[in-house]
Design an enzyme around this catalytic site. Structure first.
Site, PDB file in Angstrom:
ATOM      1  CB  CYS A 108       7.899   8.683  -6.139  1.00  0.00           C
ATOM      2  SG  CYS A 108       9.633   8.568  -5.620  1.00  0.00           S
ATOM      3  CB  VAL A 132      -6.792   3.818   3.029  1.00  0.00           C
ATOM      4  CG1 VAL A 132      -6.220   4.664   4.168  1.00  0.00           C
ATOM      5  CG2 VAL A 132      -6.528   2.331   3.296  1.00  0.00           C
ATOM      6  CG  ASP A 133     -12.227   0.960   2.449  1.00  0.00           C
ATOM      7  OD1 ASP A 133     -12.941   1.938   2.171  1.00  0.00           O
ATOM      8  OD2 ASP A 133     -12.343   0.323   3.516  1.00  0.00           O
ATOM      9  CB  CYS A 189      10.510  12.704  -6.766  1.00  0.00           C
ATOM     10  SG  CYS A 189       9.632  11.577  -7.881  1.00  0.00           S
ATOM     11  CG  HIS A 215      -6.147   7.483   8.702  1.00  0.00           C
ATOM     12  ND1 HIS A 215      -6.370   6.453   9.581  1.00  0.00           N
ATOM     13  CD2 HIS A 215      -6.092   8.603   9.461  1.00  0.00           C
ATOM     14  CE1 HIS A 215      -6.457   6.934  10.822  1.00  0.00           C
ATOM     15  NE2 HIS A 215      -6.297   8.230  10.770  1.00  0.00           N
ATOM     16  NE  ARG A 255      -6.468   0.844  15.098  1.00  0.00           N
ATOM     17  CZ  ARG A 255      -5.309   1.143  15.656  1.00  0.00           C
ATOM     18  NH1 ARG A 255      -4.890   0.482  16.689  1.00  0.00           N
ATOM     19  NH2 ARG A 255      -4.584   2.120  15.197  1.00  0.00           N
TER      20      ARG A 255
END
Ligand SMILES: [Zn+2]
Length: 348
Positions: free
Chosen positions: A234, A210-211, A237, A226, A143
């Site tokens: 995918c 997310v690291d 699916c 997150h 951010r």
């Protein structure tokens, strides 16, 4: 019992009924002996017990909640022993705690001392981390106003709209992020949190990042609120795929659908399980520590309100939403955690 008999004053505490003194003297054999006295307001002196050895001196005060009283004098030789008690004893009165912290750690911000005490005296602790936790691993803050990629605000790319309507931009953005993370290592602050888990000082980390750096540093109980950029699936699916397939812009080998990292995009639900587990832990926690998040994103911004325990907020920038926290520390995550850990190690 006077100093001229070889007794020296090592600790004086101001109590309502008079001052409490801890005296010590070295015997002929070189052994230190300690005694406690209460000098009441009528100047009468009551001596209580005696013990030998510096490490036992403070046991003479065990029947006193002495850290709830004000320190008047601490001898240099007793300071480390007192400091250890200050860091590991549950203290109710903020004022007296500040007074002891000032005497024992004159060079340390008293909020750091509070944090070290709370972490060690809380029954259960939950840590929540955001982008600021990763900044010192040289991952630019998602951010930050400067942005990090083509000056494009990630909030316009990390969206369901971009995934559906501008996949080339979406794919390039996340492929770059995955590439950038390849050379990133956890920093000392991540390792401090992992060591606190080992010491049973913290129970759970919930992270907006997310690291995967908490796990890389050795933390086991991490909820990724997150999602994780390390896992590719995918979008159509849900079939898992290799990271390299996404980076090289391949389609799903099963249905030819769009591949994507398993992160929460703006416009998507949070992972239910990670969220529920974090919430449960927060509701039970005695202490919640929030690190490196601007608290703008719902529902993470609500988490501190969900606990009846104490709350600590650590961030490089302090905004006006932070008044809801018991302690606010303005500082970078790594440095602040290292400072707190220095005190934690002193009391180990
Ligand atoms: Zn597919």
């Amino acid at each position: 019992m006077e100093a001229n008999q070889g007794w020296e004053t090592l600790l004086t505490i101001g109590a309502e009924e008079g001052d409490v003194h801890l005296y010590g003297k070295e015997t002929m054999e070189g052994i230190w002996e300690f005694s406690r006295t209460l000098v009441d307001n009528e100047e009468s002196i009551t001596a209580v017990g005696s013990v030998k050895g510096w490490e036992n001196a403070l046991s003479l005060l065990d029947d006193y909640s002495w850290l709830e009283l004000y320190p008047i004098y601490i001898d240099e030789r007793l300071r480390a022993h007192v400091a250890k008690e200050v860091l590991t004893t549950s203290i109710h009165h903020k004022d007296t705690f500040m007074a002891w912290a000032d005497r024992c750690f004159p060079d340390v911000n008293s909020n750091i001392v509070f944090a070290a005490n709370w972490i060690q005296t809380a029954g259960s602790t939950v840590v929540l981390t955001g982008a600021g936790m990763s900044t010192e691993s040289n991952i630019p803050d998602f951010r930050s106003s400067s942005g990090w990629w083509k000056q494009i605000d990630p909030r316009t790319v990390a969206t369901t709209e971009a995934l559906a309507g501008n996949y080339p931009l979406f794919q390039e953005f996340y492929a770059r992020r995955i590439e950038a993370l390849k050379d990133i290592d956890p920093h000392e602050g991540h390792r401090v949190l992992a060591s606190w888990e080992q010491l049973n000082l913290i129970d759970v980390i919930g992270t907006q990042n997310v690291d995967g750096l908490h796990a890389a540093a050795g933390s086991n109980n991490v909820h990724e609120l997150h999602g994780s950029i390390d896992k590719i699936r995918c979008d159509d699916c849900d079939m898992p795929a290799e990271k390299i397939a996404f980076v090289e812009n391949e389609a799903c080998f099963q249905c030819n659908g769009k591949l994507r990292p398993n992160v929460v995009l703006f416009g998507e639900m949070l992972p239910q399980k990670a969220w529920t587990k974090t919430l449960e832990a927060i509701e039970k926690a005695d202490l919640v520590i929030v690190i490196g998040t601007s608290l703008e994103v719902y529902p993470v911004n609500q988490l501190p309100n969900m606990t009846s325990g104490r709350t600590i907020y650590i961030n490089a920038e302090i905004s006006d939403v932070t008044h809801r926290f018991d302690i606010v520390i303005e500082g970078m995550a790594k440095l602040t955690l290292m400072e707190i850990n220095e005190l934690v190690l002193r009391s180990a």
